[in-house]
Design an enzyme around this catalytic site. Structure first.
Site, short mmCIF file in Angstrom:
data_model
loop_
_atom_site.label_atom_id
_atom_site.label_comp_id
_atom_site.label_asym_id
_atom_site.label_seq_id
_atom_site.Cartn_x
_atom_site.Cartn_y
_atom_site.Cartn_z
N LYS A 134 38.17 41.07 25.41
CA LYS A 134 37.56 41.58 26.85
C LYS A 134 38.38 40.29 27.45
CE LYS A 134 34.60 41.02 30.14
NZ LYS A 134 33.03 40.60 30.73
N ASP A 152 34.37 45.89 31.88
CA ASP A 152 33.49 44.58 32.11
C ASP A 152 31.93 45.26 32.85
OD1 ASP A 152 33.46 45.32 34.84
OD2 ASP A 152 32.91 43.48 34.86
#
Ligand code: SF4
Length: 225
Positions: A134, A152
């Site tokens: 991420k 997310d």
């Protein structure tokens, strides 16, 4: 395992490949300024901000980095102070021990292998201590070269509600999104979903009556035509 929103997608709508462009267009019209909320001036500040943003808000990170970046300007600076001092300086972002350790490990590797610069290469980013997929995705996207799609909590929830994925695991969700989101939109797509998630498609109470996707593009809509 966080709550799943897959089962909310019950209405009949067009296949996701047909819906993805209008979804992006309508959200882009709604949020023309959608973008990252972290404040940074260069790739090193970007990397540090994203690493600090785990488990806290961007507002909180900005508050901490406003002072932090005046004191720590180069990778060397993170290694020149005792670790306890760095921990104190990032304390307010939470998980400060792990984050300080990751920052120092990353800075040491940047100095050893990359002349103190943040590498452009995605796999090189993933080699940095404490940098997971991420973080690498956010850094690459903000440098104008997205290599994937950031997933997310908002992207996960909205993708499930919009029927763009039936997966729970972020890596598998990203794989589904990459198959349908046009590559030029990989960078802005998560920002659009994050902004929409914060403003309209709330986790507990989505305000479908205000949503531009409600009538024809979202199978989880609580309003009907
Ligand atoms: S707010 Fe929009 S995207 Fe979220 S569930 Fe309702 S119609 Fe779908």
């Amino acid at each position: 395992m966080p709550r799943s929103y897959v089962r909310e997608a019950r209405l009949r709508v067009a296949p996701k490949r047909e819906r993805i462009r209008p979804i992006i267009e309508r959200l882009a019209a709604e949020y023309p300024d959608a973008g990252i909320a972290l404040r940074f001036r260069d790739p090193l500040q970007l990397l540090v901000s994203v690493m600090l943003s785990a488990q806290t808000t961007d507002v909180n990170v900005n508050r901490v980095t406003e002072k932090l970046f005046k004191k720590y300007r180069r990778p060397e600076d993170y290694l020149a102070v005792p670790v306890e001092e760095l921990e104190r300086d990032i304390y307010a972002t939470g998980f400060y021990r792990q984050k300080a350790k990751a920052l120092r490990g990353t800075m040491a590797l940047l100095l050893a292998d990359y002349d103190g610069r943040v590498p452009e290469d995605f796999d090189a980013l993933l080699r940095l201590p404490g940098v997971a997929r991420k973080t690498a995705n956010v850094v690459s996207a903000e440098r104008g070269n997205p290599q994937g799609i950031v997933v997310d909590t908002h992207v996960r929830r909205l993708s499930q509600r919009m029927g763009l994925t039936r997966q729970e695991d972020p890596v598998k969700i990203e794989r589904d999104l990459i198959r349908i989101v046009p590559r030029p939109d990989w960078g802005r797509f998560p920002h659009l979903l994050i902004w929409h998630g914060r403003r309209v498609c709330d986790a507990r109470r989505p305000r479908c009556e205000e949503c531009p996707l409600a009538l024809d593009l979202c199978p989880s809509s609580r309003v009907r035509a």
